[in-house]
Scaffold this motif. Structure first.
Motif, PDB file in Angstrom:
ATOM      1  N   GLU A  52     -15.212 -30.182 -18.726  1.00 40.11           N
ATOM      2  CA  GLU A  52     -14.057 -30.201 -19.609  1.00 40.11           C
ATOM      3  C   GLU A  52     -12.789 -29.897 -18.801  1.00 40.11           C
ATOM      4  OE1 GLU A  52     -13.955 -30.966 -22.714  1.00 40.11           O
ATOM      5  OE2 GLU A  52     -16.037 -30.832 -23.391  1.00 40.11           O
ATOM      6  N   VAL A 102     -15.386 -20.944 -16.694  1.00 40.12           N
ATOM      7  CA  VAL A 102     -14.021 -21.373 -16.976  1.00 40.12           C
ATOM      8  C   VAL A 102     -13.161 -21.060 -15.766  1.00 40.12           C
ATOM      9  CG1 VAL A 102     -12.019 -21.130 -18.497  1.00 40.12           C
ATOM     10  CG2 VAL A 102     -14.347 -20.872 -19.428  1.00 40.12           C
ATOM     11  N   ALA A 105      -6.700 -25.036 -26.890  1.00 38.52           N
ATOM     12  CA  ALA A 105      -7.418 -24.209 -27.862  1.00 38.52           C
ATOM     13  C   ALA A 105      -8.413 -25.040 -28.659  1.00 38.52           C
ATOM     14  CB  ALA A 105      -6.427 -23.522 -28.793  1.00 38.52           C
ATOM     15  N   GLY A 152     -16.871 -23.143 -28.278  1.00 37.24           N
ATOM     16  CA  GLY A 152     -17.390 -21.945 -28.915  1.00 37.24           C
ATOM     17  C   GLY A 152     -18.489 -22.211 -29.933  1.00 37.24           C
ATOM     18  N   SER A 202      -8.462 -29.167 -19.322  1.00 35.24           N
ATOM     19  CA  SER A 202      -7.246 -28.991 -20.114  1.00 35.24           C
ATOM     20  C   SER A 202      -6.081 -28.836 -19.150  1.00 35.24           C
ATOM     21  CB  SER A 202      -7.335 -27.769 -21.028  1.00 35.24           C
ATOM     22  OG  SER A 202      -8.352 -27.926 -22.002  1.00 35.24           O
ATOM     23  N   TRP A 260     -15.253 -25.601 -17.563  1.00 38.67           N
ATOM     24  CA  TRP A 260     -13.989 -25.927 -18.231  1.00 38.67           C
ATOM     25  C   TRP A 260     -12.865 -25.547 -17.284  1.00 38.67           C
ATOM     26  CZ3 TRP A 260     -11.810 -22.893 -23.059  1.00 38.67           C
ATOM     27  CH2 TRP A 260     -10.640 -23.525 -23.515  1.00 38.67           C
ATOM     28  N   PRO A 309      -5.941 -20.347 -25.704  1.00 37.30           N
ATOM     29  CA  PRO A 309      -7.254 -20.993 -25.603  1.00 37.30           C
ATOM     30  C   PRO A 309      -8.409 -19.995 -25.517  1.00 37.30           C
ATOM     31  CG  PRO A 309      -5.677 -22.076 -24.163  1.00 37.30           C
ATOM     32  CD  PRO A 309      -5.009 -20.820 -24.662  1.00 37.30           C
ATOM     33  N   ALA A 310      -8.155 -18.843 -24.907  1.00 40.36           N
ATOM     34  CA  ALA A 310      -9.196 -17.807 -24.848  1.00 40.36           C
ATOM     35  C   ALA A 310      -9.558 -17.323 -26.231  1.00 40.36           C
ATOM     36  CB  ALA A 310      -8.713 -16.628 -23.998  1.00 40.36           C
ATOM     37  N   GLY A 365     -11.412 -25.095 -26.601  1.00 39.54           N
ATOM     38  CA  GLY A 365     -12.079 -23.803 -26.675  1.00 39.54           C
ATOM     39  C   GLY A 365     -12.839 -23.614 -27.965  1.00 39.54           C
ATOM     40  N   ARG A 366     -12.243 -24.041 -29.060  1.00 38.23           N
ATOM     41  CA  ARG A 366     -12.920 -23.904 -30.351  1.00 38.23           C
ATOM     42  C   ARG A 366     -14.207 -24.721 -30.366  1.00 38.23           C
ATOM     43  NH1 ARG A 366     -10.270 -25.108 -36.342  1.00 38.23           N
ATOM     44  NH2 ARG A 366     -12.197 -24.789 -37.526  1.00 38.23           N
ATOM     45  N   LEU A 381     -11.807 -19.902 -28.021  1.00 39.39           N
ATOM     46  CA  LEU A 381     -13.192 -19.847 -27.544  1.00 39.39           C
ATOM     47  C   LEU A 381     -13.891 -18.594 -28.062  1.00 39.39           C
ATOM     48  CD1 LEU A 381     -15.533 -20.798 -25.729  1.00 39.39           C
ATOM     49  CD2 LEU A 381     -14.420 -19.595 -23.823  1.00 39.39           C
ATOM     50  N   TRP A 427      -9.422 -12.809 -20.797  1.00 45.09           N
ATOM     51  CA  TRP A 427     -10.386 -13.732 -21.414  1.00 45.09           C
ATOM     52  C   TRP A 427     -11.744 -13.032 -21.558  1.00 45.09           C
ATOM     53  CZ3 TRP A 427     -11.043 -19.434 -21.775  1.00 45.09           C
ATOM     54  CH2 TRP A 427      -9.825 -20.130 -21.772  1.00 45.09           C
TER      55      TRP A 427
END
Length: 360
Positions: A309, A268, A204, A211, A311, A294, A329-330, A207-208, A333, A233
């Motif tokens: 990216e 993603v 997450a 974003g 994860s 990602w 994580p969705a 994702g942040r 983002l 998502w």
């Protein structure tokens, strides 16, 4: 503009780990009125229908695909609207159930699992009434045990900590997914999912950060049971930030949609399990065509060679058992991007928490 940490939607999403744990525990209690009764209803069925609307429909897709892959059961997902408008396209031998028809006897009597966070959505209640009248056993899955849907269904499963005040679904989705995923073959892995919450939190954070870029377009890729998560998502990104978003099976992305790849867009990939290497290769192609990428994989082996990216979530777990961890994580983002685009994700335009349809 509300700060990210103060968003109601984010604060509720951040408690998803606890809600998942409570759901897993609830699913393990085989009681006459809950999980045990649901298993009795579904055990002997040759075919099962799982249904919902919006996020609940994407949840249904993930649940149905998991049941087919893990249990070898004939389980399909369909939107609530199809059971109302075109039931014959969903139910075997059920031409007499639906809008504009008198409810009649349905050959086969497939059990129908109806998912609704609130248990008050008009379509969910209508389908429960029609299915019950036609002789189909019904199982409600909700976060509100005192809802109209729960009162109608033959059996009700309640996510004990899944309810929420936010408009868009967060912990309710993850916890109901965990509640429905507690099959015997996944039980051991699902029991460990709450302990892996830190992995979702780490993703997450990625994702942040992503974003904070105002992407021109976002594509989410997910195969098998993960396709329903990819679709979720996409819905979260669409309803909170209104960014153009699409979800595809990874290898299907090559067959036309890959033409959208260019600098300024994000792809993603939710990969894990069989086919992970082939699906990760699609993200590599997208990166070569200019897209940012990602990759969310289970472990370093699945992510080996990724150029964007990365994860890691759920290493060592069955790919379907890790699915509840993939939604937080969705939210990071989507909410971060919404703020970047000047939107208020706690009050997405044109939306309320429950869709209640008035008389025509």
């Amino acid at each position: 503009m509300t700060a990210f940490e103060d968003l109601l939607t984010w604060r509720e999403s951040s408690t998803s780990g606890e809600a998942i744990g409570a759901a897993v525990e609830a699913a393990g209690r085989a009681t006459a009125a809950g999980p045990g009764a649901a298993r009795d209803v579904l055990a002997g069925a040759e075919r099962i229908v799982v249904t919902g609307a919006g996020s609940s429909y994407y949840l249904a897709q993930a649940v149905a695909a998991t049941a087919r892959a893990v249990l070898g059961r004939a389980v399909i997902a369909a939107p609530l609207s199809e059971l109302i408008l075109r039931p014959e396209s969903v139910l075997v031998g059920a031409p007499g159930v639906g809008a504009g028809h008198a409810a009649g006897h349905a050959a086969g009597r497939e059990p129908v699992v109806i998912i609704s966070r609130s248990g008050s959505t008009s379509e969910a209640v209508s389908v429960a009434e029609a299915m019950r009248a036609a002789g189909h056993p019904t199982v409600a899955v909700t976060c509100r045990g005192d809802s109209p849907l729960a009162a109608i269904a033959d059996v009700t499963l309640v996510s004990p900590s899944g309810d929420e005040a936010a408009i868009v679904m967060t912990r309710s989705f993850a916890s109901m997914l965990a509640l429905l995923g507690k099959h015997d073959r996944l039980a051991s892995d699902l029991a460990h999912v709450p302990d892996r919450w830190d992995e979702a939190v780490a993703a997450a954070r990625v994702g942040r950060r992503l974003g904070t870029t105002d992407w021109s377009r976002i594509v989410i890729l997910g195969g098998g049971p993960a396709f329903g998560i990819a679709a979720e998502w996409g819905l979260k990104l669409t309803e909170t930030s209104q960014v153009p978003t699409s979800a595809f099976e990874p290898l299907e992305f090559r067959h036309g949609p890959i033409s959208v790849c260019e600098p300024g867009m994000l792809v993603v990939g939710l990969i894990g399990g069989a086919g992970a290497a082939e699906e990760a290769a699609v993200l590599d192609e997208a990166a070569r065509l200019g897209a940012a990428t990602w990759l969310i994989a289970r472990d370093e082996d699945e992510a080996r060679g990724a150029s964007g990216e990365v994860s890691l979530i759920g290493g060592g777990l069955h790919p379907s058992a890790r699915l509840p961890l993939l939604v937080h994580p969705a939210h990071a983002l989507a909410l971060s991007l919404a703020l970047t685009r000047g939107r208020d994700p706690d009050a997405p335009r044109h939306l309320g928490q429950v869709v209640i349809l008035g008389p025509e």
